[in-house]
Motif scaffolding. Structure first.
Motif, PDB file in Angstrom:
ATOM      1  N   LYS A 134      -8.491   8.810  11.791  1.00 54.46           N
ATOM      2  CA  LYS A 134      -8.998   7.569  11.175  1.00 54.46           C
ATOM      3  C   LYS A 134     -10.067   6.885  12.042  1.00 54.46           C
ATOM      4  CE  LYS A 134      -5.685   8.155   8.145  1.00 54.46           C
ATOM      5  NZ  LYS A 134      -4.582   7.306   7.832  1.00 54.46           N
ATOM      6  N   ASP A 180      -2.408  -0.007  -5.110  1.00 57.79           N
ATOM      7  CA  ASP A 180      -2.677   1.172  -5.929  1.00 57.79           C
ATOM      8  C   ASP A 180      -1.375   1.914  -6.211  1.00 57.79           C
ATOM      9  OD1 ASP A 180      -2.305   2.352  -3.351  1.00 57.79           O
ATOM     10  OD2 ASP A 180      -3.500   4.091  -3.947  1.00 57.79           O
ATOM     11  N   HIS A 240     -11.313   5.642   2.581  1.00 54.06           N
ATOM     12  CA  HIS A 240     -10.789   5.085   1.335  1.00 54.06           C
ATOM     13  C   HIS A 240      -9.679   4.076   1.627  1.00 54.06           C
ATOM     14  CE1 HIS A 240      -7.591   8.366   1.367  1.00 54.06           C
ATOM     15  NE2 HIS A 240      -6.865   7.337   0.977  1.00 54.06           N
ATOM     16  N   LYS A 286      -7.565  12.797  -2.964  1.00 52.40           N
ATOM     17  CA  LYS A 286      -6.206  12.879  -2.412  1.00 52.40           C
ATOM     18  C   LYS A 286      -5.256  12.996  -3.599  1.00 52.40           C
ATOM     19  CE  LYS A 286      -2.869  10.216   0.360  1.00 52.40           C
ATOM     20  NZ  LYS A 286      -2.595   9.020   1.179  1.00 52.40           N
ATOM     21  N   ARG A 345       0.048   5.911  -7.810  1.00 51.87           N
ATOM     22  CA  ARG A 345      -0.258   7.240  -8.353  1.00 51.87           C
ATOM     23  C   ARG A 345       0.306   7.282  -9.775  1.00 51.87           C
ATOM     24  NH1 ARG A 345       1.610   9.409  -3.043  1.00 51.87           N
ATOM     25  NH2 ARG A 345       0.154   8.543  -1.543  1.00 51.87           N
ATOM     26  N   ALA A 359      -6.694   1.701  -0.837  1.00 58.22           N
ATOM     27  CA  ALA A 359      -6.062   1.763  -2.160  1.00 58.22           C
ATOM     28  C   ALA A 359      -6.457   3.116  -2.772  1.00 58.22           C
ATOM     29  CB  ALA A 359      -6.458   0.558  -3.001  1.00 58.22           C
ATOM     30  N   ARG A 380      -4.886   7.895 -10.742  1.00 56.25           N
ATOM     31  CA  ARG A 380      -4.310   6.742 -10.061  1.00 56.25           C
ATOM     32  C   ARG A 380      -4.741   5.440 -10.732  1.00 56.25           C
ATOM     33  NH1 ARG A 380      -3.822   7.488  -4.237  1.00 56.25           N
ATOM     34  NH2 ARG A 380      -3.239   9.645  -3.869  1.00 56.25           N
ATOM     35  N   ASN A 432       3.990   5.367  -5.135  1.00 55.21           N
ATOM     36  CA  ASN A 432       4.063   4.409  -4.033  1.00 55.21           C
ATOM     37  C   ASN A 432       5.277   3.493  -4.224  1.00 55.21           C
ATOM     38  OD1 ASN A 432       1.777   5.503  -2.927  1.00 55.21           O
ATOM     39  ND2 ASN A 432       0.387   4.003  -3.868  1.00 55.21           N
ATOM     40  N   GLY A 491       1.493   6.697   4.752  1.00 57.84           N
ATOM     41  CA  GLY A 491       2.475   6.793   5.822  1.00 57.84           C
ATOM     42  C   GLY A 491       2.648   5.517   6.635  1.00 57.84           C
ATOM     43  N   VAL A 492       1.532   4.905   7.059  1.00 57.71           N
ATOM     44  CA  VAL A 492       1.657   3.727   7.925  1.00 57.71           C
ATOM     45  C   VAL A 492       2.218   2.549   7.134  1.00 57.71           C
ATOM     46  CG1 VAL A 492       0.450   2.167   9.500  1.00 57.71           C
ATOM     47  CG2 VAL A 492      -0.310   4.497   9.255  1.00 57.71           C
ATOM     48  N   THR A 542       0.843  -1.202   0.000  1.00 53.20           N
ATOM     49  CA  THR A 542       0.000   0.000   0.000  1.00 53.20           C
ATOM     50  C   THR A 542       0.873   1.245   0.000  1.00 53.20           C
ATOM     51  OG1 THR A 542      -1.639   1.265   1.281  1.00 53.20           O
ATOM     52  CG2 THR A 542      -0.102  -0.071   2.556  1.00 53.20           C
ATOM     53  N   GLY A 543       0.325   2.348  -0.452  1.00 46.74           N
ATOM     54  CA  GLY A 543       0.985   3.635  -0.255  1.00 46.74           C
ATOM     55  C   GLY A 543       0.592   4.175   1.109  1.00 46.74           C
TER      56      GLY A 543
HETATM   57  O1  LIG Z   1      -1.628   5.840  -2.591  1.00 53.23           O
HETATM   58  C1  LIG Z   1      -2.193   6.129  -1.572  1.00 53.23           C
HETATM   59  O2  LIG Z   1      -2.292   7.303  -1.187  1.00 53.23           O
HETATM   60  C2  LIG Z   1      -2.774   5.067  -0.743  1.00 53.23           C
HETATM   61  O3  LIG Z   1      -2.492   3.770  -1.014  1.00 53.23           O
HETATM   62  C3  LIG Z   1      -3.893   5.369   0.173  1.00 53.23           C
HETATM   63  O4  LIG Z   1      -4.963   4.472   0.143  1.00 53.23           O
HETATM   64  C4  LIG Z   1      -3.277   5.425   1.571  1.00 53.23           C
HETATM   65  O5  LIG Z   1      -2.915   4.132   1.984  1.00 53.23           O
HETATM   66  C5  LIG Z   1      -4.222   6.036   2.576  1.00 53.23           C
HETATM   67  O6  LIG Z   1      -4.555   7.325   2.129  1.00 53.23           O
HETATM   68  C6  LIG Z   1      -3.624   6.119   3.963  1.00 53.23           C
HETATM   69  O7  LIG Z   1      -2.492   6.925   3.928  1.00 53.23           O
HETATM   70  P1  LIG Z   1      -1.815   7.392   5.289  1.00 53.23           P
HETATM   71  O8  LIG Z   1      -1.370   6.123   6.017  1.00 53.23           O
HETATM   72  O9  LIG Z   1      -0.664   8.258   4.856  1.00 53.23           O
HETATM   73  O10 LIG Z   1      -2.846   8.159   6.049  1.00 53.23           O
END
Ligand SMILES: O=C(O)[C@H](O)[C@@H](O)[C@H](O)[C@H](O)COP(=O)(O)O
Length: 257
Positions: free
Chosen positions: A208, A74, A155, A180, A76, A157, A185, A86, A45-46, A42-43
């Motif tokens: 969240k 997913d 949301h 976002k 960008r 992905a 994407r 990502n 921060g976490v 996943t993209g």
């Molecule tokens: O490409 C992306 O932006 C993501 O895959 C998106 O789904 C992301 O995982 C969430 O927005 C949480 O992002 P954060 O952990 O940064 O809040």
């Protein structure tokens, strides 16, 4: 379908470390059982913090990285190497530090490939179809573990509330007008996410909390996409702040913090 499990850790830092440990164990178990493993990244921060923790732990050497397929949930739609991709973040956090087979790193292509976003989505769907085996019973492999960050709007992905991608039955779609940035994407759809043996929704922070509650309490996926993110087994891996609004009787609730 089983109820999602919910595991709560003290804070974002402990969450990333715990998910990293869980991920390593999952990949090692699958490689022991099946000789190979697959992960969907996943993209966000976490997700990236988790990958950095995998890179930082000596236990990462227990994984046979050359026998791992890496996919993305997913991407960008910006050129290769762009800081917003990502892929770029995942490479810096982990992929550049382990001995992967480049043939098994399945990136979603950007505009520099000459493909439109739609063509890139179709190319990814074709790559998934080629990787699917008869026992997967569908156009997508049964991923061993699929990681998903979650936005404050629920949301996952690049499946944002009320956008047409949510009711698209193809496994991969182009998404335009993402709230976002960046706006364009490529994303797996809920139908592809459902093919995963395990889906882990990972989220930290107060912003969240409402989405986590709704995703676990019967909201519709059109309004809260994370409510439709379910695999053979589904886990919500949260920190305390993200779990603060979940009533304790929802899901199998394990507070380990
Ligand atoms: O490409 C992306 O932006 C993501 O895959 C998106 O789904 C992301 O995982 C969430 O927005 C949480 O992002 P954060 O952990 O940064 O809040």
């Amino acid at each position: 379908m089983n109820l999602p499990g919910v595991v709560v850790h003290r804070d974002a830092d402990v969450l990333a470390k715990a998910v990293a440990a869980r991920l390593i164990t999952r990949l090692v178990d699958r490689q022991s059982a099946a000789g190979t493993a697959s992960v969907v990244l996943t993209g966000g921060g976490v997700g990236l913090a988790t990958l950095a923790e995998v890179a930082a732990t000596p236990a990462r050497d227990a994984v046979d990285w050359r026998r791992l397929d890496v996919w993305w949930g997913d991407e960008r739609y910006v050129p290769a190497g762009h800081a917003d991709r990502n892929e770029t973040g995942a490479r810096a956090a982990l992929l550049d530090h382990v001995d992967l087979d480049p043939e098994r790193v399945h990136v979603m292509r950007g505009p520099d490939s000459g493909l439109s976003a739609e063509e890139s989505a179709d190319a990814y769907a074709a790559e998934l179809r080629r990787a699917a085996r008869p026992e997967d019973h569908g156009p997508v492999p049964s991923f061993d573990v699929l990681l998903l960050g979650m936005g404050p709007d629920g949301h996952v992905a690049s499946l944002f509330p009320e956008l047409p991608a949510l009711y698209d039955e193809r496994p991969v779609v182009a998404v335009h007008g993402s709230p976002k940035p960046p706006p364009t994407r490529i994303s797996l759809t809920l139908s592809a996410i459902k093919a995963a043996r395990e889906v882990w929704v990972i989220a930290a922070g107060e912003s969240k909390a409402k989405a986590a509650r709704l995703a676990l309490s019967g909201a519709g996926p059109m309004q809260v996409p994370a409510a439709g993110a379910r695999g053979g087994r589904t886990l919500f891996l949260l920190d305390r702040a993200a779990a603060a609004k979940i009533p304790p009787d929802l899901g199998r609730f394990a507070v380990v913090a």
